[in-house]
Design a protein around this motif. Structure first.
Motif, PDB file in Angstrom:
ATOM      1  N   SER A  82       0.834  -1.197   0.000  1.00 58.62           N
ATOM      2  CA  SER A  82       0.000   0.000   0.000  1.00 58.62           C
ATOM      3  C   SER A  82       0.868   1.246   0.000  1.00 58.62           C
ATOM      4  O   SER A  82       2.048   1.208   0.356  1.00 58.62           O
ATOM      5  N   ASP A  84       0.446   5.515   1.007  1.00 58.30           N
ATOM      6  CA  ASP A  84      -0.356   6.638   1.515  1.00 58.30           C
ATOM      7  C   ASP A  84       0.067   7.888   0.767  1.00 58.30           C
ATOM      8  O   ASP A  84       1.174   8.401   0.950  1.00 58.30           O
ATOM      9  N   THR A  85      -0.812   8.375  -0.111  1.00 53.97           N
ATOM     10  CA  THR A  85      -0.491   9.540  -0.934  1.00 53.97           C
ATOM     11  C   THR A  85      -1.115  10.822  -0.388  1.00 53.97           C
ATOM     12  O   THR A  85      -1.058  11.853  -1.037  1.00 53.97           O
ATOM     13  N   SER A  86      -1.712  10.753   0.793  1.00 51.60           N
ATOM     14  CA  SER A  86      -2.475  11.888   1.309  1.00 51.60           C
ATOM     15  C   SER A  86      -1.592  13.046   1.751  1.00 51.60           C
ATOM     16  O   SER A  86      -2.044  14.183   1.818  1.00 51.60           O
ATOM     17  N   THR A  91       4.177   7.550   2.304  1.00 52.91           N
ATOM     18  CA  THR A  91       4.539   6.373   3.095  1.00 52.91           C
ATOM     19  C   THR A  91       4.165   5.099   2.348  1.00 52.91           C
ATOM     20  O   THR A  91       3.036   4.966   1.861  1.00 52.91           O
ATOM     21  N   GLU A  99       8.075  -0.098   6.677  1.00 52.30           N
ATOM     22  CA  GLU A  99       7.577   1.207   6.232  1.00 52.30           C
ATOM     23  C   GLU A  99       8.710   2.046   5.664  1.00 52.30           C
ATOM     24  O   GLU A  99       9.761   2.193   6.277  1.00 52.30           O
ATOM     25  N   GLN A 101       9.585   5.880   3.520  1.00 50.87           N
ATOM     26  CA  GLN A 101       9.045   7.202   3.215  1.00 50.87           C
ATOM     27  C   GLN A 101       9.867   7.877   2.123  1.00 50.87           C
ATOM     28  O   GLN A 101      11.079   7.663   2.013  1.00 50.87           O
ATOM     29  N   GLN A 248      -6.100   5.897  -5.080  1.00 51.61           N
ATOM     30  CA  GLN A 248      -5.655   7.241  -4.678  1.00 51.61           C
ATOM     31  C   GLN A 248      -5.097   8.051  -5.840  1.00 51.61           C
ATOM     32  O   GLN A 248      -4.975   9.268  -5.750  1.00 51.61           O
TER      33      GLN A 248
END
Length: 315
Positions: A82, A84-86, A91, A99, A101, A248
């Motif tokens: 996965s 996280d593009t928010s 991440t 994880e 970054q 996303q």
């Protein structure tokens, strides 16, 4: 924390890695379970510029990787579960790596050709079975070829292959075709194309020296038949490898990433896409490599601009 992470190691990802590494961006490249992409399943590559005698697909990919490593690119193997593009930094959850970054991302995860899933098919990829007429059609000059599929891509590949083959047999499991009328008409007007409709492929037949035929089920009579051939081209579409993005990033209805025309920019600033994951038209090693160059230059420009912005904000 990385300035740039590249996901995928086909011609697009590795070209982006070479450019970013030479620009001292120290990119991290995440390899999936098939490093090198679709070219690693290709034997002779004769249409990549700079190799007048051709080059083996795996060798070409290995050379690209060595070139990126020479300039300081870092490689890790893992499956990206996965992203996280928010917010930045982005991440990534990477299986086997935890994880990670990054200030920017280049997505070059490619598209996977759809296969029939019948015995003898995957075992003979590169040895009589292909999913790319433009790549491999030349090797079947003067031979009989089968194309499986009923859509526009199948009609297009069948027409293209008549440049080389003595006969192209179009096999489709139904009587009706999905292809547009204009593409069907072009195929039907081509004297080198014959039709084997309402037949379901059930096995690729080999004779020890490559593909010799395709066993099909005649859906009308219920009988099994063998259509003799020297090569089998599977043209039932591709699936872009974008599922891990979780919707996303903007994609078209088939899952290909949408980029701003003339660039590699996605709808999320700092995230770029290159190669077959955003190209459902050309799907060639050279066009993928070119788009990888674009992504690296776009990414470098973005990072330079964002670093200036961050510095000015701290004054």
């Amino acid at each position: 924390m990385y300035k740039a992470i590249i996901i995928g190691t086909g011609p697009a990802g590795l070209t982006a890695a070479i450019y970013l590494a030479r620009a001292n961006m120290n990119p991290l490249i995440i390899e999936g379970p098939e490093p090198g992409g679709q070219l690693t399943t290709t034997t002779d590559v004769e249409n990549f510029p700079g190799f007048p005698d051709g080059i083996m697909g795996p060798e070409l990919m290995a050379n690209m990787r060595k070139q990126a490593e020479r300039f300081g690119a870092e490689f890790r193997t893992g499956w990206v579960n996965s992203v996280d593009t928010s917010k930045r930094p982005f991440t990534l959850q990477v299986e086997g790596q935890g994880e990670l970054q990054a200030e920017s991302l280049i997505i070059s995860t490619g598209a996977s050709a759809k296969y029939l899933g019948i015995p003898g098919e995957r075992d003979n990829v590169g040895n009589g079975v292909s999913t790319c007429a433009t790549c491999d059609g030349f090797f079947f000059r003067g031979k009989k070829i089968i194309v499986v599929g009923g859509g526009d891509s199948a009609m297009e590949e069948a027409n293209f292959l008549t440049r080389f083959a003595t006969e192209v047999v179009l096999v489709h499991r139904r009587e009706e075709l999905r292809a547009s009328k204009i593409m069907q008409d072009r195929a039907r007007e081509n004297g080198k194309i014959t039709w084997a409709l309402n037949r379901t492929p059930i096995e690729v037949v080999t004779g020890g020296m490559g593909v010799t035929g395709l066993k099909v089920l005649n859906n009308t009579t219920g009988e099994e038949e063998i259509i003799e051939t020297n090569g089998l081209f599977v043209a039932i579409g591709h699936t872009p490898n974008t599922k891990f993005l979780g919707g996303q990033i903007d994609t078209d209805e088939t899952g290909y990433i949408i980029v701003k025309p003339g660039t590699s920019e996605t709808n999320v600033p700092g995230i770029f896409a290159c190669g077959d994951v955003q190209d459902n038209k050309y799907r060639q090693a050279i066009t993928a490599a070119g788009s990888g160059c674009m992504a690296a230059l776009d990414c470098e420009k973005f990072l330079e601009g964002s670093m200036v912005h961050d510095w000015s904000q701290s004054l």
